[in-house]
Design a protein around this motif. Structure first.
Motif, PDB file in Angstrom:
ATOM      1  N   PHE A 166      31.673  58.213  70.312  1.00 46.67           N
ATOM      2  CA  PHE A 166      31.236  58.771  70.422  1.00 46.67           C
ATOM      3  C   PHE A 166      30.600  58.816  68.670  1.00 46.67           C
ATOM      4  O   PHE A 166      29.580  60.380  68.582  1.00 46.67           O
ATOM      5  CB  PHE A 166      32.795  60.150  69.639  1.00 46.67           C
ATOM      6  N   ALA A 167      30.804  58.508  67.815  1.00 45.44           N
ATOM      7  CA  ALA A 167      29.522  57.501  67.007  1.00 45.44           C
ATOM      8  C   ALA A 167      27.514  58.155  67.435  1.00 45.44           C
ATOM      9  O   ALA A 167      27.621  58.558  67.204  1.00 45.44           O
ATOM     10  CB  ALA A 167      29.878  57.111  66.250  1.00 45.44           C
ATOM     11  N   VAL A 168      28.077  57.311  68.387  1.00 42.96           N
ATOM     12  CA  VAL A 168      26.620  56.688  68.930  1.00 42.96           C
ATOM     13  C   VAL A 168      25.871  58.818  69.468  1.00 42.96           C
ATOM     14  O   VAL A 168      25.222  58.789  69.004  1.00 42.96           O
ATOM     15  CB  VAL A 168      26.573  56.166  70.114  1.00 42.96           C
ATOM     16  N   LEU A 169      26.399  59.746  70.395  1.00 40.42           N
ATOM     17  CA  LEU A 169      26.340  59.847  71.004  1.00 40.42           C
ATOM     18  C   LEU A 169      26.069  60.997  69.377  1.00 40.42           C
ATOM     19  O   LEU A 169      24.938  62.370  69.974  1.00 40.42           O
ATOM     20  CB  LEU A 169      27.100  60.861  71.263  1.00 40.42           C
ATOM     21  N   GLU A 170      27.407  60.921  68.440  1.00 39.39           N
ATOM     22  CA  GLU A 170      26.869  62.202  67.381  1.00 39.39           C
ATOM     23  C   GLU A 170      25.386  61.763  66.341  1.00 39.39           C
ATOM     24  O   GLU A 170      25.175  62.382  65.594  1.00 39.39           O
ATOM     25  CB  GLU A 170      28.231  61.891  66.648  1.00 39.39           C
ATOM     26  N   SER A 171      25.247  60.577  67.093  1.00 39.81           N
ATOM     27  CA  SER A 171      24.054  60.350  65.874  1.00 39.81           C
ATOM     28  C   SER A 171      22.769  61.092  67.201  1.00 39.81           C
ATOM     29  O   SER A 171      21.437  60.393  66.481  1.00 39.81           O
ATOM     30  CB  SER A 171      23.506  59.365  65.596  1.00 39.81           C
ATOM     31  N   GLY A 172      22.920  61.528  67.761  1.00 39.45           N
ATOM     32  CA  GLY A 172      21.859  62.295  68.573  1.00 39.45           C
ATOM     33  C   GLY A 172      21.446  60.564  70.177  1.00 39.45           C
ATOM     34  O   GLY A 172      20.690  61.320  70.584  1.00 39.45           O
ATOM     35  N   GLY A 173      22.564  59.996  70.358  1.00 34.33           N
ATOM     36  CA  GLY A 173      22.400  59.222  71.581  1.00 34.33           C
ATOM     37  C   GLY A 173      22.626  59.694  72.980  1.00 34.33           C
ATOM     38  O   GLY A 173      22.954  60.744  72.550  1.00 34.33           O
ATOM     39  N   ASP A 174      22.529  58.747  73.507  1.00 34.08           N
ATOM     40  CA  ASP A 174      22.873  59.814  75.010  1.00 34.08           C
ATOM     41  C   ASP A 174      23.550  57.951  75.277  1.00 34.08           C
ATOM     42  O   ASP A 174      23.972  57.153  75.024  1.00 34.08           O
ATOM     43  CB  ASP A 174      21.483  59.628  76.080  1.00 34.08           C
ATOM     44  N   ALA A 175      23.873  58.512  76.692  1.00 32.98           N
ATOM     45  CA  ALA A 175      24.693  57.575  77.571  1.00 32.98           C
ATOM     46  C   ALA A 175      24.415  56.483  77.727  1.00 32.98           C
ATOM     47  O   ALA A 175      25.303  54.823  77.484  1.00 32.98           O
ATOM     48  CB  ALA A 175      24.708  58.000  79.203  1.00 32.98           C
ATOM     49  N   GLY A 176      22.735  56.143  77.558  1.00 33.02           N
ATOM     50  CA  GLY A 176      22.367  54.887  78.109  1.00 33.02           C
ATOM     51  C   GLY A 176      22.700  53.866  76.503  1.00 33.02           C
ATOM     52  O   GLY A 176      23.185  52.974  76.727  1.00 33.02           O
ATOM     53  N   ASP A 177      22.535  55.146  76.117  1.00 31.50           N
ATOM     54  CA  ASP A 177      22.886  53.747  74.124  1.00 31.50           C
ATOM     55  C   ASP A 177      23.969  53.756  73.802  1.00 31.50           C
ATOM     56  O   ASP A 177      23.862  52.689  73.221  1.00 31.50           O
ATOM     57  CB  ASP A 177      22.396  55.362  72.980  1.00 31.50           C
ATOM     58  N   VAL A 178      24.993  54.614  74.366  1.00 28.54           N
ATOM     59  CA  VAL A 178      26.338  54.117  74.502  1.00 28.54           C
ATOM     60  C   VAL A 178      27.036  53.150  74.911  1.00 28.54           C
ATOM     61  O   VAL A 178      26.936  52.045  74.871  1.00 28.54           O
ATOM     62  CB  VAL A 178      27.491  55.040  74.649  1.00 28.54           C
ATOM     63  N   GLY A 179      25.804  52.752  76.773  1.00 27.92           N
ATOM     64  CA  GLY A 179      25.927  51.707  77.395  1.00 27.92           C
ATOM     65  C   GLY A 179      25.125  50.000  76.740  1.00 27.92           C
ATOM     66  O   GLY A 179      26.179  49.346  76.578  1.00 27.92           O
TER      67      GLY A 179
ATOM     68  N   GLY B  96      26.307  59.385  57.347  1.00 20.24           N
ATOM     69  CA  GLY B  96      25.511  60.216  58.363  1.00 20.24           C
ATOM     70  C   GLY B  96      23.635  59.387  58.467  1.00 20.24           C
ATOM     71  O   GLY B  96      23.699  58.142  58.414  1.00 20.24           O
ATOM     72  N   ASP B  97      23.382  59.757  59.653  1.00 19.09           N
ATOM     73  CA  ASP B  97      22.520  59.324  60.663  1.00 19.09           C
ATOM     74  C   ASP B  97      22.683  57.427  60.266  1.00 19.09           C
ATOM     75  O   ASP B  97      21.303  57.411  60.084  1.00 19.09           O
ATOM     76  CB  ASP B  97      21.410  59.622  59.485  1.00 19.09           C
ATOM     77  N   PRO B  98      22.901  57.359  61.151  1.00 18.18           N
ATOM     78  CA  PRO B  98      23.258  55.777  61.949  1.00 18.18           C
ATOM     79  C   PRO B  98      22.588  55.685  62.670  1.00 18.18           C
ATOM     80  O   PRO B  98      22.154  55.716  63.693  1.00 18.18           O
ATOM     81  CB  PRO B  98      24.486  55.293  61.678  1.00 18.18           C
ATOM     82  N   GLN B  99      21.377  54.413  62.184  1.00 17.16           N
ATOM     83  CA  GLN B  99      20.844  54.358  63.795  1.00 17.16           C
ATOM     84  C   GLN B  99      21.295  53.775  64.743  1.00 17.16           C
ATOM     85  O   GLN B  99      22.337  52.819  64.031  1.00 17.16           O
ATOM     86  CB  GLN B  99      19.270  53.207  62.968  1.00 17.16           C
ATOM     87  N   LEU B 100      20.540  53.201  65.996  1.00 17.89           N
ATOM     88  CA  LEU B 100      21.491  52.385  67.279  1.00 17.89           C
ATOM     89  C   LEU B 100      21.048  51.381  66.511  1.00 17.89           C
ATOM     90  O   LEU B 100      22.347  50.538  66.922  1.00 17.89           O
ATOM     91  CB  LEU B 100      20.074  52.732  68.438  1.00 17.89           C
ATOM     92  N   TRP B 101      19.589  50.061  65.681  1.00 18.84           N
ATOM     93  CA  TRP B 101      20.346  49.110  65.692  1.00 18.84           C
ATOM     94  C   TRP B 101      21.329  48.542  64.944  1.00 18.84           C
ATOM     95  O   TRP B 101      22.024  47.867  64.567  1.00 18.84           O
ATOM     96  CB  TRP B 101      18.594  48.278  65.120  1.00 18.84           C
ATOM     97  N   GLN B 102      21.363  49.097  63.727  1.00 22.26           N
ATOM     98  CA  GLN B 102      23.225  49.373  62.938  1.00 22.26           C
ATOM     99  C   GLN B 102      24.046  49.012  63.586  1.00 22.26           C
ATOM    100  O   GLN B 102      25.001  48.179  63.585  1.00 22.26           O
ATOM    101  CB  GLN B 102      22.600  49.991  62.000  1.00 22.26           C
TER     102      GLN B 102
END
Length: 430
Positions: A43-56, A107-113
């Protein structure tokens, strides 16, 4: 004159001594935190604007270090005091989850982080798991080892179910960041408990020839036992197809035919409840042919995929998942009892590392190929394929004589040193 305290001490079984209680208590704490943290990370990934691929991608970042470092973790845990490896791994997990929580709350965590911090958590798990299993196997002894393993697994499974339920509610109420913070605190508490483990009963390690030599010795121990490597190969595939069915096909079938994520969540909860029931069964049942009985109980693992292929109603699926949870827990306790009985204590963690590696190595590939397989052959055919593979591999493993014939040995009635040490320390429920 016997005091009430003396009476309580006399009634305490040998397998529930100080170390056992500390290990199981710490496992309950970490599973309560981890159950919610896995959902919170998604949910942290999704709330930061990510999609299902980012969750994966974040999930894969956790799995990759497990594959890379498990064998090193197993060798290290057989070379150093295991409780120190466990505490160090818990410390890494605590710090990485705390940093993850701060990022999300700020707020606003980056995917790489998020991927980096999740990878650090997976690295901690790679070092923790072989040390933890080796410590547990070396802590219990005697005729009641199976009962001790059953209670330990029941406590873990129950905590995992509770962690998912509590974590889901907390995410809805206060957000994923606070759930990750709770998980960090859980690692801190569990690490503190594990720091008090007593390792005096474990024989001192002989000087070894280095990490490569230790890994080679572990491989020789693993590869020389047909019952061991055949079951690990079986579960490399079984875990992979079950993971693909649960992570990819199950939610899709639920969305199309069962009424959405709610019934699928209840089915998964039913499976978890079944594992608790299976542990209760194994508290009393001691099959003579350990792996024969355990392997027969793997066949029902083919039923959930078949039920999704039909598909059945949500109620029938929940019943199947519950019964499957019971049966697979019978296998799990039988497997731990066989390892405890057959593997030398000084090689517990290395053998456990090969076991863990086999269990997870194919899982990322299977989940990645699940979608293309459904596109190529159809989802129903893919699910029947999952079911058929489980049944076929289980039947193949039962053709191995050592799997069919490995028997539970009756321990020497004389008190064992490990039991005496544990009882003396009492004066136990990453």
């Amino acid at each position: 004159m016997t005091t009430p305290a003396d009476s309580r001490r006399i009634r305490r079984p040998a397998w529930a001594g100080r170390n056992y209680t500390l290990l199981t208590s710490a496992a309950v704490v970490t599973n309560l935190g981890a159950g919610g943290a896995l959902i919170a990370a998604a949910f942290a990934v999704l709330e930061s604007g990510g999609d299902a691929g980012d969750v994966g991608l974040v999930a894969a970042a956790r799995t990759l270090p497990l594959v890379l470092f498990l064998l090193v973790g197993g060798a290290l845990a057989d070379r150093l005091p295991r409780h120190r490896v466990m505490v160090a791994a818990n410390t890494l997990n605590c710090l990485s989850q705390a940093a993850f929580a701060v990022l999300v709350l700020a707020g606003d965590p980056q995917l790489w982080q998020m991927m980096l911090l999740t990878a650090l958590c997976g690295t901690g798990q790679a070092f923790f798991s072989p040390a933890s299993e080796g410590m547990l196997l070396s802590t219990v002894s005697g005729e009641q080892a199976g009962r001790a393993f059953a209670l330990y697994r029941m406590a873990m499974q129950g905590a995992g179910i509770g962690g998912v339920a509590i974590g889901g509610a907390l995410i809805a109420a206060v957000g994923p960041g606070w759930v990750l913070a709770v998980d960090a605190a859980a690692f801190a508490v569990a690490g503190s408990l594990r720091a008090f483990l007593d390792v005096d009963h474990i024989p001192a390690r002989e000087p070894g020839g280095g990490m490569i030599s230790d890994l080679r010795e572990g491989w020789q121990e693993f590869s020389s036992r047909p019952w061991l490597w055949s079951v690990v190969i079986q579960f490399a595939v079984v875990n992979a197809v079950v993971g693909a069915a649960e992570a990819v096909y199950g939610p899709l079938v639920a969305q199309d035919s069962l009424g959405g994520p709610g019934p699928w969540g209840l089915a998964l909860a039913a499976f978890g409840a079944g594992t608790v029931g299976g542990a209760l069964v194994m508290m009393r049942w001691k099959p003579r042919r350990l792996l024969f009985a355990g392997s027969l109980c793997v066949f029902p693992l083919a039923l959930p995929s078949a039920a999704l292929a039909l598909p059945t109603s949500a109620t029938v699926l929940m019943v199947i998942m519950f019964l499957t949870g019971i049966s697979i827990e019978v296998f799990g306790v039988s497997w731990m009892t066989a390892l405890h009985q057959e593997i030398p204590e000084e090689k517990f963690s290395r053998v456990s590392a090969y076991d863990w590696l086999g269990s997870i190595a194919m899982l990322p590939l299977a989940t990645a190929l699940a979608g293309p397989a459904a596109n190529a052959f159809g989802r129903t055919a893919a699910l029947w394929g999952c079911s058929g593979l489980i049944a076929l591999l289980t039947a193949a493993v039962l053709c191995v004589p050592d799997v069919r014939n490995l028997e539970r040995r009756t321990p020497d009635p004389a008190p064992e040193k490990a039991s005496a040490d544990v009882e003396g320390a009492v004066g136990r429920l990453g």
